[in-house]
Motif scaffolding. Structure first.
Motif, short mmCIF file in Angstrom:
data_model
loop_
_atom_site.label_atom_id
_atom_site.label_comp_id
_atom_site.label_asym_id
_atom_site.label_seq_id
_atom_site.Cartn_x
_atom_site.Cartn_y
_atom_site.Cartn_z
N UNK A 1 0.82 -1.20 0.00
CA UNK A 1 0.00 0.00 0.00
C UNK A 1 0.86 1.26 0.00
N UNK A 2 0.30 2.35 -0.53
CA UNK A 2 0.96 3.64 -0.36
C UNK A 2 1.09 3.93 1.12
N UNK A 3 2.14 4.64 1.48
CA UNK A 3 2.48 4.84 2.89
C UNK A 3 1.39 5.52 3.70
N UNK A 4 0.53 6.29 3.05
CA UNK A 4 -0.49 7.06 3.79
C UNK A 4 -1.89 6.47 3.71
N UNK A 5 -2.05 5.30 3.10
CA UNK A 5 -3.38 4.67 2.99
C UNK A 5 -3.75 4.03 4.33
N UNK A 6 -4.91 4.38 4.90
CA UNK A 6 -5.26 3.88 6.24
C UNK A 6 -5.85 2.47 6.22
N UNK A 7 -5.65 1.78 7.32
CA UNK A 7 -6.27 0.48 7.56
C UNK A 7 -6.35 0.30 9.07
N UNK A 8 -7.06 -0.74 9.51
CA UNK A 8 -7.14 -1.04 10.94
C UNK A 8 -6.38 -2.33 11.20
N UNK A 9 -5.50 -2.28 12.18
CA UNK A 9 -4.61 -3.40 12.51
C UNK A 9 -4.95 -3.92 13.89
N UNK A 10 -5.01 -5.26 14.03
CA UNK A 10 -5.25 -5.88 15.33
C UNK A 10 -4.08 -6.81 15.64
N UNK A 11 -3.39 -6.54 16.75
CA UNK A 11 -2.28 -7.38 17.20
C UNK A 11 -2.76 -8.25 18.35
N UNK A 12 -2.54 -9.57 18.23
CA UNK A 12 -3.07 -10.53 19.20
C UNK A 12 -1.94 -11.28 19.90
N UNK A 13 -1.03 -10.62 20.51
CA UNK A 13 0.04 -11.32 21.20
C UNK A 13 0.89 -12.10 20.22
N UNK A 14 0.93 -13.43 20.40
CA UNK A 14 1.77 -14.28 19.56
C UNK A 14 1.09 -14.76 18.29
N UNK A 15 -0.16 -14.36 18.08
CA UNK A 15 -0.88 -14.78 16.88
C UNK A 15 -0.56 -13.83 15.72
N UNK A 16 -0.83 -14.26 14.49
CA UNK A 16 -0.55 -13.39 13.33
C UNK A 16 -1.35 -12.09 13.41
N UNK A 17 -0.80 -11.04 12.84
CA UNK A 17 -1.49 -9.76 12.77
C UNK A 17 -2.73 -9.89 11.89
N UNK A 18 -3.80 -9.21 12.30
CA UNK A 18 -5.01 -9.13 11.49
C UNK A 18 -5.14 -7.71 10.95
N UNK A 19 -5.39 -7.58 9.65
CA UNK A 19 -5.50 -6.26 9.03
C UNK A 19 -6.85 -6.14 8.34
N UNK A 20 -7.56 -5.05 8.59
CA UNK A 20 -8.83 -4.75 7.93
C UNK A 20 -8.61 -3.57 7.00
#
Length: 224
Positions: free
Chosen positions: A102-121
């Motif tokens: 993505x372009x550096x300024x394009x927004x998204x929502x990120x969820x970090x779950x400890x040791x689990x993979x990152x989730x990105x919306x």
């Protein structure tokens, strides 16, 4: 199209809190339409609204998210690189390839779950975009049946209890508070934050006759 029972714990908890709000503010004549599905006039895919609320203070669409972990609301790669400077190579490698591109300024929502993979919306799965799209489509639908369609307030609400391992990171200050030029927040870090915001709004901005017409339109043309 219809109302359906809640199957999501966050949606149910929000509904219970809204019911309490309606009791405390009985003069507002609050109506809660639960888990509403409707067809956009463009014949696109069916849209769903977790909570559609009408009252003498306005009409509100709420998109609730019951997400555990650390939620980065509307972050972009440029900001995340600064926020996670010490660990950026590891964080960047953990992001899905389409997000890294993505372009550096394009927004998204990120969820970090400890040791689990990152989730990105990203895109329509991003809750802010979900609200923006559904809000426009619902406004277009109401415009077909009302001479003066109501202004719609649309918000994301993060419902999961905050704690040591669960938090909302709002680097852009788009949640809970008025933005620059007194623009509305994009959402709230809790249902209690929304309730406080609601209680600060002017009361009786919606005449009873107009509120009745809006409720009738919703019942006849959206959930019937």
């Amino acid at each position: 199209m219809a109302e359906r029972p809640y199957t999501n714990r966050g949606e149910y908890l929000t509904y219970q809190r809204l019911k309490g709000l309606s009791v405390v503010n009985s003069e507002d004549r609050i109506t809660i339409f639960a888990n509403v599905f409707f067809h956009p006039i463009t014949n696109g895919p069916v849209r769903q609204i977790d909570h559609l609320i009408t009252s003498r203070r306005g009409v509100f669409m709420l998109e609730t998210k019951y997400w555990a972990g650390t939620v980065y609301h509307q972050v972009c790669n440029e900001q995340l690189k600064i926020e996670c400077e010490r660990f950026w190579p590891l964080v960047e490698a953990a992001l899905p390839p389409e997000i890294r591109r993505l372009k550096q300024t394009v927004p998204y929502t990120l969820i970090a779950h400890g040791n689990r993979p990152l989730t990105v919306r990203h895109g329509y799965s991003n809750p802010t975009e979900q609200v923006r799209t559904a809000k426009k489509q619902l406004h277009d639908l109401l415009s077909q049946h009302l001479k003066i369609p109501p202004y719609l307030h649309g918000f994301v609400i993060y419902v999961y209890p905050h704690g040591e391992s669960n938090a909302i990171v709002d680097l852009n200050h788009h949640l809970d508070e008025l933005g620059q030029f007194a623009t509305e927040p994009e959402g709230f870090t809790s249902i209690d934050a929304f309730v406080k915001y609601y209680n600060r709004l002017p009361d009786r901005v919606m005449p009873t006759q107009r509120l009745t017409a809006i409720n009738q339109c919703i019942r006849e043309h959206i959930i019937s």
